[in-house]
Design a protein around this motif. Structure first.
Motif, PDB file in Angstrom:
ATOM      1  N   ARG A   6       8.652  -1.771   2.097  1.00  0.00           N
ATOM      2  CA  ARG A   6       7.109  -1.757   1.576  1.00  0.00           C
ATOM      3  C   ARG A   6       7.474  -2.378  -0.010  1.00  0.00           C
ATOM      4  O   ARG A   6       6.570  -3.139  -0.500  1.00  0.00           O
ATOM      5  N   LYS A  66       4.842  -5.525  -1.070  1.00  0.00           N
ATOM      6  CA  LYS A  66       4.250  -5.337  -2.498  1.00  0.00           C
ATOM      7  C   LYS A  66       4.479  -6.620  -3.448  1.00  0.00           C
ATOM      8  O   LYS A  66       3.767  -7.080  -4.091  1.00  0.00           O
ATOM      9  N   TYR A  81      -1.695  -0.679   0.447  1.00  0.00           N
ATOM     10  CA  TYR A  81      -0.943  -0.776  -0.628  1.00  0.00           C
ATOM     11  C   TYR A  81      -1.854  -0.685  -2.000  1.00  0.00           C
ATOM     12  O   TYR A  81      -1.472   0.148  -2.832  1.00  0.00           O
ATOM     13  N   VAL A 122      -4.185  -4.278  -8.050  1.00  0.00           N
ATOM     14  CA  VAL A 122      -2.898  -5.378  -7.526  1.00  0.00           C
ATOM     15  C   VAL A 122      -2.893  -5.960  -9.009  1.00  0.00           C
ATOM     16  O   VAL A 122      -1.608  -6.120  -9.324  1.00  0.00           O
ATOM     17  N   ALA A 166      -0.757  -3.483 -11.066  1.00  0.00           N
ATOM     18  CA  ALA A 166       0.698  -3.427 -10.532  1.00  0.00           C
ATOM     19  C   ALA A 166       1.343  -4.685 -10.936  1.00  0.00           C
ATOM     20  O   ALA A 166       2.659  -4.737 -11.349  1.00  0.00           O
TER      21      ALA A 166
END
Lengths: 200, 200
Positions: free
Chosen positions: B13, B17, B55, B62, B65
């Motif tokens: 994961r 990411k 995600y 996005v 993050a």
């Protein structure tokens, strides 16, 4: 058309424009930038929507004009801040203090606005005028020995202008005065001046 | 499920990411922020669109993050910049220099991004961590006499962080080193220390 007539038309146009910009400023202060519409601006300015559209094609254009007016006002305030008879160091201090208070008052919306509008040529021009104005004072201060001359005046100017944006986060005039003093301390000649005066 | 299996799922994961965030960084560097789409990000990351959506709900997420990862990386770089055994003044100088170079490299897109994302809580938290980290060094420096103690450390910290954003406009490492030196000069004790050591 007679000259007087033209002048009064010009004055009328300027008044309408100013009313639109004042209305915009009030609306942004109240609601922020996001939902601003031409109808709101016209209503707040007390003019018809059609009239507003004669002056500005859209909200973006009003905001540009408003920003331009603000910057011009600030530059005038800065130019007026310094006693032309005072030494460069004293003039610089007065100008930087005024700039710090302007930054302080532009506060939140100033930030938002500059973000949205930074792409405009007029902002680049105004910023260059501001930069040149401060830089000239720094050059004079370095020549008179009040300020350091071991770093290009251009860089010292960038340092000043960025450091003073911290005023936007400060509370109360004392803190702003302290910020100006700290910033100026960075501009002073460093160390008790090494023996040789290095300028030829 | 066995622990190893969980760990490898977690690692997978994290890798997906990271791939998405790297792709985003590359796309933004190439095209700017404006036209970024989920499809572009997925394609550039070499993953399916459906996977990307598992995600992140949207481009904004996005970007958040990515920004969060950048800030975490920068805080790590700053923490690593200072030799813990060095005096506070020396540590502060190393940290501020690193910060100035980070500001320099974040350059244009860093600016755009922070504008768009500044409303996030995570940015406020990260900024507070950065502020606290620098403030602590300044407090120690003031206690050891390396730095001035006539201005609250909180204000000195704000001054530093704003002054060093000027690095974004500078060209070349020499200018950045000079900016750090000027900024530090503002933090030094002023005047040849008036006779009485005023701290009780």
């Amino acid at each position: 058309m007679p000259k007087l007539w033209n002048e009064s038309i010009d004055a009328h146009r300027a008044a309408v424009k100013d009313a639109a910009l004042d209305a915009t400023a009030a609306l942004v202060a109240e609601h922020g930038l996001v939902a601003l519409t031409m109808s709101q601006i016209a209503e707040k300015a007390g003019i018809g929507r059609a009239t507003l559209y004669k002056y500005f094609p859209d909200v973006q254009a009003v905001l540009f004009a408003w920003h331009e007016r603000q910057i011009a006002t600030h530059l005038d305030q800065l130019a007026a801040a310094a006693d032309p008879a005072a030494p460069a160091g004293v003039r610089l201090e007065a100008v930087l203090r005024t700039y710090a208070f302007i930054q302080h008052h532009s506060g939140r919306h100033g930030g938002e606005l500059s973000v949205l509008l930074h792409h405009g040529d007029h902002v680049d021009r105004a910023r260059k005028r501001l930069h040149d104005f401060i830089e000239q004072l720094i050059i004079e201060g370095a020549q008179s020995g009040d300020l350091r001359d071991d770093v290009p005046a251009d860089e010292l100017t960038g340092y000043c202008l960025h450091a003073l944006t911290a005023a936007g986060t400060l509370i109360g005039p004392d803190a702003i005065h302290r910020l100006v003093a700290i910033t100026l301390a960075g501009l002073r000649p460093q160390q008790p001046a090494p023996a040789e005066p290095d300028r030829s």
